[in-house]
Design a protein around this motif. Structure first.
Motif, mmCIF file in Angstrom:
data_model
loop_
_atom_site.group_PDB
_atom_site.id
_atom_site.type_symbol
_atom_site.label_atom_id
_atom_site.label_comp_id
_atom_site.label_asym_id
_atom_site.label_seq_id
_atom_site.Cartn_x
_atom_site.Cartn_y
_atom_site.Cartn_z
ATOM 1 N N ILE A 113 14.063 27.623 21.762
ATOM 2 C CA ILE A 113 14.232 26.176 21.943
ATOM 3 C C ILE A 113 13.203 25.431 21.108
ATOM 4 O O ILE A 113 13.519 24.431 20.459
ATOM 5 C CB ILE A 113 14.117 25.808 23.439
ATOM 6 N N ALA A 114 11.986 25.911 21.144
ATOM 7 C CA ALA A 114 10.923 25.257 20.373
ATOM 8 C C ALA A 114 11.262 25.246 18.900
ATOM 9 O O ALA A 114 11.061 24.225 18.217
ATOM 10 C CB ALA A 114 9.600 25.967 20.619
ATOM 11 N N GLN B 285 3.506 19.385 23.924
ATOM 12 C CA GLN B 285 4.422 19.649 25.037
ATOM 13 C C GLN B 285 4.866 21.113 25.036
ATOM 14 O O GLN B 285 4.876 21.771 26.075
ATOM 15 C CB GLN B 285 5.648 18.731 24.954
ATOM 16 N N LEU B 286 5.254 21.597 23.882
ATOM 17 C CA LEU B 286 5.681 22.991 23.786
ATOM 18 C C LEU B 286 4.539 23.941 24.100
ATOM 19 O O LEU B 286 4.721 24.948 24.784
ATOM 20 C CB LEU B 286 6.243 23.287 22.393
ATOM 21 N N ARG C 32 11.814 36.867 29.243
ATOM 22 C CA ARG C 32 13.044 36.286 28.684
ATOM 23 C C ARG C 32 12.938 34.762 28.613
ATOM 24 O O ARG C 32 13.388 34.149 27.648
ATOM 25 C CB ARG C 32 14.251 36.701 29.515
ATOM 26 N N ILE C 33 12.347 34.171 29.649
ATOM 27 C CA ILE C 33 12.139 32.718 29.639
ATOM 28 C C ILE C 33 11.264 32.339 28.455
ATOM 29 O O ILE C 33 11.552 31.381 27.732
ATOM 30 C CB ILE C 33 11.503 32.246 30.962
ATOM 31 N N SER D 237 12.629 21.667 14.508
ATOM 32 C CA SER D 237 13.337 21.332 13.274
ATOM 33 C C SER D 237 13.778 19.869 13.288
ATOM 34 O O SER D 237 13.884 19.243 12.245
ATOM 35 C CB SER D 237 14.540 22.253 13.063
ATOM 36 N N ASP D 238 14.032 19.303 14.485
ATOM 37 C CA ASP D 238 14.399 17.886 14.607
ATOM 38 C C ASP D 238 13.189 17.018 14.930
ATOM 39 O O ASP D 238 13.320 15.797 14.988
ATOM 40 C CB ASP D 238 15.453 17.701 15.704
ATOM 41 N N ALA D 239 12.067 17.598 15.229
ATOM 42 C CA ALA D 239 10.818 16.905 15.547
ATOM 43 C C ALA D 239 10.949 15.966 16.736
ATOM 44 O O ALA D 239 10.346 14.913 16.778
ATOM 45 C CB ALA D 239 10.288 16.166 14.330
ATOM 46 N N GLU D 240 11.741 16.354 17.765
ATOM 47 C CA GLU D 240 11.902 15.518 18.954
ATOM 48 C C GLU D 240 10.918 15.884 20.059
ATOM 49 O O GLU D 240 10.742 15.124 20.998
ATOM 50 C CB GLU D 240 13.326 15.625 19.493
ATOM 51 N N VAL D 241 10.293 17.032 19.967
ATOM 52 C CA VAL D 241 9.354 17.479 20.985
ATOM 53 C C VAL D 241 8.002 17.686 20.310
ATOM 54 O O VAL D 241 7.922 18.280 19.238
ATOM 55 C CB VAL D 241 9.831 18.796 21.633
#
Length: 157
Positions: A116-117, A130-131, A108-109, A122-126
């Motif tokens: 989350i990824a 890292q993911l 589930r995690i 979609s916002d390209a903040e990460v």
């Protein structure tokens, strides 16, 4: 013949069924008897000795299966000897259940991390690195839980 993994006091014929509950009216239940086989009568006897606490355990297990202590001991002994029933440590089911729940939680995690990824990408903040590192850790955790679950199951064989 395929072996069935069961715990103490479990009737091999009741795999997958709900545990027996107390009768509603607490009426005495007749003791089940094995069918007589005239072509192969049981002429050989074995004398078993138990201390008080062992005998209480035997009586409880036999009562749970609606058998006499002797019939329960005979049926269970033969099932083990034939490989139809594999005795397990009392805490085996709890350990396996804990491992299974932990594995579900880690899956589930991982699912949540994927969601989350997708949102963060979609916002390209990460960064992808890292993911990837987080998902790799989750993957290793699932693999470790799988290995522990398999090892626990193999202990019973």
């Amino acid at each position: 013949m395929e072996a069935i993994i069961l715990g103490p006091g479990t009737d091999p014929g009741e795999v997958g069924e709900e545990p027996m509950t107390e009768p509603v009216l607490n009426e005495p239940q007749p003791t089940r008897r094995r069918a007589r086989n005239a072509s192969a009568p049981r002429a050989k006897r074995v004398n078993l000795s138990f201390n008080e606490s062992e005998y209480k355990i035997l009586k409880l297990a036999a009562k749970h299966d609606n058998l006499s202590p002797g019939a329960y001991a005979a049926r269970t002994t033969l099932a083990v000897a034939r490989g139809e029933l594999i005795p397990l440590p009392a805490d085996y089911r709890d350990r396996l259940r804990t491992l299974a729940h932990a594995r579900v939680a880690v899956n589930r995690i991982g699912n949540n991390l994927n969601q989350i990824a997708a949102a963060l990408n979609s916002d390209a903040e990460v960064s992808a690195a890292q993911l990837a590192a987080v998902l790799e850790r989750v993957s290793r955790a699932v693999e470790a839980l799988d290995a522990a679950t398999i090892a626990t199951m193999e202990q019973a064989e």
